[in-house]
Design a protein around this motif. Structure first.
Motif, PDB file in Angstrom:
ATOM      1  N   LEU A   1      -8.035  -0.644  -1.873  1.00 24.05           N
ATOM      2  CA  LEU A   1      -7.328   0.631  -1.900  1.00 24.05           C
ATOM      3  C   LEU A   1      -6.364   0.744  -3.078  1.00 24.05           C
ATOM      4  CD1 LEU A   1      -7.249   3.188  -0.157  1.00 24.05           C
ATOM      5  CD2 LEU A   1      -5.366   2.171   1.132  1.00 24.05           C
ATOM      6  N   THR A   2      -5.800  -0.393  -3.519  1.00 22.72           N
ATOM      7  CA  THR A   2      -4.739  -0.349  -4.543  1.00 22.72           C
ATOM      8  C   THR A   2      -5.114  -1.010  -5.856  1.00 22.72           C
ATOM      9  OG1 THR A   2      -3.753  -2.440  -3.794  1.00 22.72           O
ATOM     10  CG2 THR A   2      -3.008  -0.432  -2.706  1.00 22.72           C
ATOM     11  N   GLY A   3      -6.173  -1.841  -5.872  1.00 21.49           N
ATOM     12  CA  GLY A   3      -6.497  -2.563  -7.101  1.00 21.49           C
ATOM     13  C   GLY A   3      -5.528  -3.678  -7.407  1.00 21.49           C
ATOM     14  N   VAL A   4      -4.918  -4.262  -6.359  1.00 22.23           N
ATOM     15  CA  VAL A   4      -3.933  -5.309  -6.571  1.00 22.23           C
ATOM     16  C   VAL A   4      -4.559  -6.562  -7.188  1.00 22.23           C
ATOM     17  CG1 VAL A   4      -4.181  -6.338  -4.270  1.00 22.23           C
ATOM     18  CG2 VAL A   4      -2.000  -6.544  -5.477  1.00 22.23           C
ATOM     19  N   GLY A   5      -5.883  -6.694  -7.072  1.00 22.33           N
ATOM     20  CA  GLY A   5      -6.547  -7.854  -7.669  1.00 22.33           C
ATOM     21  C   GLY A   5      -6.323  -7.928  -9.168  1.00 22.33           C
ATOM     22  N   LEU A   6      -6.369  -6.781  -9.848  1.00 27.11           N
ATOM     23  CA  LEU A   6      -6.122  -6.758 -11.293  1.00 27.11           C
ATOM     24  C   LEU A   6      -4.691  -7.157 -11.608  1.00 27.11           C
ATOM     25  CD1 LEU A   6      -7.976  -3.439 -12.220  1.00 27.11           C
ATOM     26  CD2 LEU A   6      -8.774  -5.785 -12.584  1.00 27.11           C
ATOM     27  N   VAL A   7      -3.753  -6.756 -10.738  1.00 28.30           N
ATOM     28  CA  VAL A   7      -2.358  -7.136 -10.931  1.00 28.30           C
ATOM     29  C   VAL A   7      -2.193  -8.641 -10.809  1.00 28.30           C
ATOM     30  CG1 VAL A   7      -0.010  -6.859 -10.038  1.00 28.30           C
ATOM     31  CG2 VAL A   7      -1.560  -4.894 -10.108  1.00 28.30           C
ATOM     32  N   MET A   8      -2.849  -9.239  -9.804  1.00 35.11           N
ATOM     33  CA  MET A   8      -2.775 -10.689  -9.631  1.00 35.11           C
ATOM     34  C   MET A   8      -3.316 -11.395 -10.865  1.00 35.11           C
ATOM     35  SD  MET A   8      -1.449 -11.407  -6.633  1.00 35.11           S
ATOM     36  CE  MET A   8      -1.985 -13.094  -6.395  1.00 35.11           C
ATOM     37  N   THR A   9      -4.408 -10.874 -11.427  1.00 36.26           N
ATOM     38  CA  THR A   9      -4.992 -11.480 -12.626  1.00 36.26           C
ATOM     39  C   THR A   9      -3.999 -11.449 -13.790  1.00 36.26           C
ATOM     40  OG1 THR A   9      -7.208 -10.807 -11.930  1.00 36.26           O
ATOM     41  CG2 THR A   9      -6.906 -11.355 -14.254  1.00 36.26           C
ATOM     42  N   GLU A  10      -3.351 -10.303 -13.986  1.00 35.25           N
ATOM     43  CA  GLU A  10      -2.405 -10.176 -15.090  1.00 35.25           C
ATOM     44  C   GLU A  10      -1.193 -11.091 -14.893  1.00 35.25           C
ATOM     45  OE1 GLU A  10      -1.306  -6.203 -16.035  1.00 35.25           O
ATOM     46  OE2 GLU A  10      -3.357  -5.446 -16.037  1.00 35.25           O
ATOM     47  N   ILE A  11      -0.717 -11.205 -13.656  1.00 30.43           N
ATOM     48  CA  ILE A  11       0.442 -12.062 -13.391  1.00 30.43           C
ATOM     49  C   ILE A  11       0.114 -13.525 -13.671  1.00 30.43           C
ATOM     50  CG2 ILE A  11       1.940 -12.945 -11.562  1.00 30.43           C
ATOM     51  CD1 ILE A  11       1.844 -10.181 -10.283  1.00 30.43           C
ATOM     52  N   VAL A  12      -1.019 -13.973 -13.151  1.00 27.44           N
ATOM     53  CA  VAL A  12      -1.404 -15.376 -13.361  1.00 27.44           C
ATOM     54  C   VAL A  12      -1.667 -15.637 -14.839  1.00 27.44           C
ATOM     55  CG1 VAL A  12      -3.155 -17.113 -12.852  1.00 27.44           C
ATOM     56  CG2 VAL A  12      -2.313 -15.647 -11.017  1.00 27.44           C
ATOM     57  N   GLU A  13      -2.317 -14.695 -15.511  1.00 26.76           N
ATOM     58  CA  GLU A  13      -2.582 -14.861 -16.946  1.00 26.76           C
ATOM     59  C   GLU A  13      -1.270 -14.956 -17.728  1.00 26.76           C
ATOM     60  OE1 GLU A  13      -5.364 -12.837 -20.417  1.00 26.76           O
ATOM     61  OE2 GLU A  13      -4.685 -11.635 -18.729  1.00 26.76           O
TER      62      GLU A  13
ATOM     63  N   ALA B   1       3.312  -1.181  -9.744  1.00 25.95           N
ATOM     64  CA  ALA B   1       3.316   0.194  -9.252  1.00 25.95           C
ATOM     65  C   ALA B   1       1.898   0.755  -9.160  1.00 25.95           C
ATOM     66  CB  ALA B   1       4.174   1.068 -10.161  1.00 25.95           C
ATOM     67  N   HIS B   2       1.705   1.629  -8.163  1.00 31.17           N
ATOM     68  CA  HIS B   2       0.472   2.415  -8.050  1.00 31.17           C
ATOM     69  C   HIS B   2       0.831   3.716  -7.340  1.00 31.17           C
ATOM     70  CE1 HIS B   2      -0.071   1.511  -3.709  1.00 31.17           C
ATOM     71  NE2 HIS B   2       0.470   0.354  -4.025  1.00 31.17           N
ATOM     72  N   LYS B   3      -0.095   4.621  -7.242  1.00 32.90           N
ATOM     73  CA  LYS B   3       0.247   5.967  -6.764  1.00 32.90           C
ATOM     74  C   LYS B   3       0.503   6.030  -5.266  1.00 32.90           C
ATOM     75  CE  LYS B   3      -4.577   7.454  -6.296  1.00 32.90           C
ATOM     76  NZ  LYS B   3      -5.578   8.465  -6.724  1.00 32.90           N
TER      77      LYS B   3
ATOM     78  N   VAL C   1       0.831  -1.209   0.000  1.00 34.50           N
ATOM     79  CA  VAL C   1       0.000   0.000   0.000  1.00 34.50           C
ATOM     80  C   VAL C   1       0.864   1.256   0.000  1.00 34.50           C
ATOM     81  CG1 VAL C   1      -1.583   1.373   1.411  1.00 34.50           C
ATOM     82  CG2 VAL C   1      -2.045  -1.043   1.033  1.00 34.50           C
ATOM     83  N   PHE C   2       1.902   1.283   0.853  1.00 33.56           N
ATOM     84  CA  PHE C   2       2.698   2.499   1.008  1.00 33.56           C
ATOM     85  C   PHE C   2       3.830   2.612  -0.017  1.00 33.56           C
ATOM     86  CE2 PHE C   2       1.024   1.970   5.404  1.00 33.56           C
ATOM     87  CZ  PHE C   2       0.309   3.159   5.462  1.00 33.56           C
ATOM     88  N   ALA C   3       4.291   1.473  -0.537  1.00 29.61           N
ATOM     89  CA  ALA C   3       5.464   1.495  -1.435  1.00 29.61           C
ATOM     90  C   ALA C   3       5.080   1.563  -2.900  1.00 29.61           C
ATOM     91  CB  ALA C   3       6.330   0.260  -1.177  1.00 29.61           C
ATOM     92  N   GLY C   4       3.808   1.762  -3.198  1.00 31.17           N
ATOM     93  CA  GLY C   4       3.341   1.751  -4.579  1.00 31.17           C
ATOM     94  C   GLY C   4       4.145   2.575  -5.564  1.00 31.17           C
ATOM     95  N   PRO C   5       4.474   3.841  -5.280  1.00 36.15           N
ATOM     96  CA  PRO C   5       5.198   4.665  -6.271  1.00 36.15           C
ATOM     97  C   PRO C   5       6.593   4.151  -6.604  1.00 36.15           C
ATOM     98  CG  PRO C   5       4.149   6.035  -4.591  1.00 36.15           C
ATOM     99  CD  PRO C   5       4.037   4.621  -4.118  1.00 36.15           C
ATOM    100  N   TRP C   6       7.182   3.345  -5.747  1.00 38.03           N
ATOM    101  CA  TRP C   6       8.556   2.887  -5.971  1.00 38.03           C
ATOM    102  C   TRP C   6       8.625   1.459  -6.505  1.00 38.03           C
ATOM    103  CZ3 TRP C   6       6.924   5.383  -1.476  1.00 38.03           C
ATOM    104  CH2 TRP C   6       7.359   6.703  -1.363  1.00 38.03           C
TER     105      TRP C   6
END
Length: 847
Positions: free
Chosen positions: A537-549, A177-179, A166-171
């Motif tokens: 808060l971060t939308g990490v679910g979409l990231v998980m989908t892309e990684i698994v895909e 990455a997220h804002k 959550v906190f390290a998103g920009p880096w």
């Protein structure tokens, strides 16, 4: 009878209770005032939950708590008991509570009560936290320490990783990455709103789970756990591998009320594992069988390790529907394990244990048939009788039903009093004999009255799970209180005040045990809220989908394998409830999204059952399978070997989740009547038998390679007969989106509509996904579609989604306003796929 002797010492009951305490209830056992204080706090928690669930606060107009307040007080109790009952480290004192733990408990409680005290102020400035709000939220991070103590390190590690993300998103690099977010926004999201710690999971624990755990604790306190074991032994002990078969059945019965794989293993394994070793199972086999049975107890309705209630909330269906969908897979799993232990016994040429009864086989068959007939007649009399009383007595029917239950209870206690109390023979003694089934069964039939009341309230009266559990707990407490004095009265013994005092003590002890069993679940569901909050808060679910895909290369089967492995990793070391929340939050949306993109419309309950089963597998798989350690301690075998043996036995449980995805009929979805249901169940049972025989390398005799291959082909065909039919005639054909109104009108009530949706991803790229929507039973076209949460701009050319109702099935499928209905998938007339069961059964006959 000659039996194999074992030399490995079985742990004492105290040692096994310590294992359960360390895992579920807290290993600290202080003395004196502190011990009494912990007991008072635990009992007070149970009383608070009963008060909150009852209608009394509204009748008396006092002590009314809203959802936020109830969740806060629930977490306060869990916090205090977590810090007082669970020592910080393995080397910490087990007999006293250090000053530091009192301080931590006080700070944690203050951070929660802050939300209650300033509830009105906080509600007037949502999203605008003050410095005090942030400080209270930061102190609330003590939740991670409470989680570490109550559940081990894995849940806090996952939560800390979520917070870092959550906190390290920009880096972070690339798609990760997220804002990022500020401390104040994170504090508000995770602690002050209902999007984080005080979200759905903690709410379900507060409203439903506690009462079911309390019901199980009282049932165990009454002696029902031991009765389940006695009945299972007396019924199955005489057959080859009888103790192992009894372990499977007993674990299924105790698992219905137990919220812990470890407690399930210890409760039944204390008796079953030594007996399994006596009749010829190796220590590793005995531990592996009990481990597999204990873990599978968590998939048996009605409790399912408390995950059933969360599943109902996440999927958006009733609790009764969750139990319905879970029933056939649970029966298949236990039936398959029963068959596996029989194959092991056959290979080792084992025999059973002698019984005391002199009843012949013919007499036993007649008695069994009469018993089944009596139960069927009794069930119909009760069902129709109570239904008739509702019409005749109206609002007084409840009192009539209560009177019937009381009379039935008194009658069954009278039956119990006519026989001496039975006890299981010492499994380590030189000779073991099993009691007669009917002698064992009638000593505990009164335990079933509260169970029947609970199930009746849930399934027939359709009360809320919380209110149904309340009546179940109250009836179970009445049994614990009165069974001793009533039994003494019917036996002609003097009923003295000490017996009533013992009953009160047992009820209070059950209240304490239930609360202490809830510590881990309460803390786990709160901690899981951090993970849920991080996803929203971060939308990490979409990231998980892309990684698994990306890793799967677009293959749905490889996707499911990867998701299953990830679920096992995520569930490592977690209790059942926490495991389900974690895997449902992170991985269920991945399966839904990737299945939809592969043109497979999977029911949401099938997806959640998939991740639940795989998350539960972490309890048995090494290196952190907690149930394997408990089973290994009892059997005297290496826990790692026990874990691997249990994992081998559990491959049948690994198979079922894939069937849920490709053939949801196993979950009683899209069933077209009783005939269709019986066909599905029969084929599934034979398929599971063929799978177990293939994996064990033994059917009627030892298999060769081609026989194993043939058995696997039979298994696949009977589980998925539609696969072969799909190669000849596709199950559905495409229809223009303009025909949506006609297709809805022609679909039966509460039928399903499959649509292809044209949408865009976060990068603006267009894609098509398939969705399966459940239509309403009544109304016009718009109303039936709106039952699934969907409103269309028009039913003519290029229909667009204009609105999606929050919390609906459409919302859970991630459909959005602006998406376009691209086309429809309508049924294609074709022969029944189960025709392929005929050659499959012929092949099985050849084997």
């Amino acid at each position: 009878m000659t039996v194999n002797q074992t030399t490995a010492a079985t742990p004492t009951r105290a040692e096994l209770d310590a294992i359960v305490a360390e895992a579920d209830m807290g290993g600290r056992k202080p003395v004196g005032v502190v011990a009494r204080l912990i007991s008072v706090i635990a009992i007070s928690w149970s009383i608070f939950q009963l008060w909150y669930a009852s209608p009394l606060p509204f009748s008396l107009n006092i002590g009314i708590f809203n959802d936020t307040e109830a969740r806060a007080f629930h977490l306060c109790f869990a916090f205090v008991l977590a810090f007082l009952a669970f020592p910080a480290f393995a080397s910490s004192s087990r007999t006293r509570v250090p000053l530091g733990d009192w301080v931590l408990a006080g700070l944690a409680v203050c951070s929660v009560l802050y939300l209650v005290i300033f509830y009105q102020t906080l509600s007037q400035r949502p999203g605008l936290p003050t410095t005090a709000d942030v400080v209270a939220s930061v102190i609330g991070v003590l939740l991670l320490e409470a989680s570490r103590r109550a559940e081990g390190p894995w849940m806090p590690i996952i939560a800390i990783a979520a917070l870092i993300y959550v906190f390290a998103g920009p880096w972070l690099p690339g798609m990760m990455a997220h804002k990022g977010v500020s401390i104040s926004r994170a504090a508000s999201h995770f602690w002050i709103t209902s999007e984080g710690v005080f979200g759905v999971a903690l709410g379900v624990a507060t409203n439903f789970i506690f009462l079911f755990v309390l019901f199980g604790a009282l049932l165990e306190r009454a002696g029902a756990g031991n009765w389940f074991i006695q009945v299972a032994f007396s019924l199955l002990g005489r057959y080859r591998g009888g103790p192992a078969k009894a372990a499977v059945v007993a674990s299924g019965m105790t698992g219905m009320i137990s919220g812990s794989s470890v407690a399930n293993v210890v409760t039944t394994g204390t008796f079953t594992i030594p007996l399994m070793k006596r009749v010829g199972y190796t220590p590793v086999q005995a531990g592996g069988i009990e481990c597999a049975a204990g873990v599978n107890g968590q998939i048996m309705p009605p409790v399912m390790g408390a995950a059933a209630f969360l599943m109902a909330e996440y999927v958006g269906i009733s609790y009764a529907e969750v139990c319905k969908h879970a029933l056939i897979p649970a029966l298949l799993t236990f039936g398959a394990l029963f068959y596996v232990v029989d194959l092991e016994a056959t290979k080792a040429k084992m025999s059973g244990i002698p019984v005391k009864s002199k009843r012949t086989l013919q007499q036993g068959a007649i008695a069994g048939a009469l018993t089944i007939a009596s139960l069927v007649i009794l069930a119909n009399l009760v069902s129709y009788g109570l239904g008739w009383s509702k019409e005749l007595l109206g609002e007084h029917s409840g009192a009539f039903s209560l009177a019937v239950a009381v009379l039935a209870y008194v009658g069954l206690v009278w039956v119990r009093a006519k026989s001496p109390d039975l006890a299981i023979d010492d499994p380590n003694s030189p000779v073991v004999t099993m009691p007669d089934f009917y002698e064992a069964a009638r000593t505990g039939l009164h335990y079933l009255i509260p169970v029947v009341i609970l199930i009746w309230c849930l399934m027939i009266e359709e009360l809320s799970p919380g209110l149904a559990a309340l009546w179940g707990v109250l009836s179970m407490a009445a049994v614990v209180l009165t069974q001793g004095p009533l039994t003494a009265f019917f036996r002609g013994q003097p009923v003295i005040s000490a017996q009533w005092v013992d009953g009160v003590r047992d009820v209070l002890a059950g209240f304490e045990t239930g609360a202490r069993n809830m510590i881990g679940i309460g803390v786990a569901t709160a901690t899981a809220g951090i993970l849920v909050g991080a996803v929203t808060l971060t939308g990490v679910g979409l990231v998980m989908t892309e990684i698994v895909e990306f890793l799967s290369g677009g293959s749905l089967v490889i996707t499911l394998v990867l998701v299953g492995l990830i679920c096992i990793v995520l569930g490592t070391g977690l209790p059942t409830t926490a495991s389900y929340v974690v895997v449902a939050t992170l991985m269920a949306p991945v399966v839904v999204a990737l299945a939809a993109q592969n043109d497979l419309a999977v029911p949401l309950i099938a997806v959640h059952m998939f991740v639940f089963y795989f998350g539960l597998m972490a309890d048995v798989t090494p290196p952190v399978g907690l149930a394997a350690y408990a089973a290994g301690a009892i059997s005297g075998a290496d826990p790692m070997k026990v874990g691997w043996q249990g994992t081998w036995y559990e491959f049948r449980t690994v198979l079922l989740p894939f069937i849920f995805i490709f053939n949801p009929q196993i979950l009683m979805i899209d069933i077209e009547g009783w005939g269709h249901l019986m066909l599905v169940v029969s084929c599934a049972a034979v398929a599971m038998m063929a799978f177990c025989a293939a994996f064990q390398g033994y059917f009627l005799t030892r298999n060769n390679i081609w026989e194993t291959g043939a058995l696997l082909l039979v298994c696949f065909t009977l589980f998925r007969p539609d696969f072969w039919m799909d190669q000849i005639i596709p199950p559905r054909v495409s229809a223009p989106a303009t025909e949506i109104a006609r297709v809805i009108d022609q679909t039966e009530a509460e039928g399903t509509l499959r649509v292809r949706i044209r949408s865009t991803d976060i990068n603006g790229d267009e894609f098509i996904q398939t969705a399966r929507l459940t239509l309403g039973a009544e109304g016009d076209t718009s109303q039936r579609l709106n039952a699934a949460g969907l409103t269309l701009s028009s039913f003519g050319a290029e229909p667009l989604i204009s609105a999606v109702r929050p919390g609906s099935e459409a919302a859970r499928l991630k459909l959005r306003p602006g998406d376009q209905i691209d086309s429809l998938l309508v049924p294609n007339p074709r022969p029944q796929p189960f025709l392929f069961a005929i050659p499959a059964l012929a092949l099985l006959g050849l084997v």
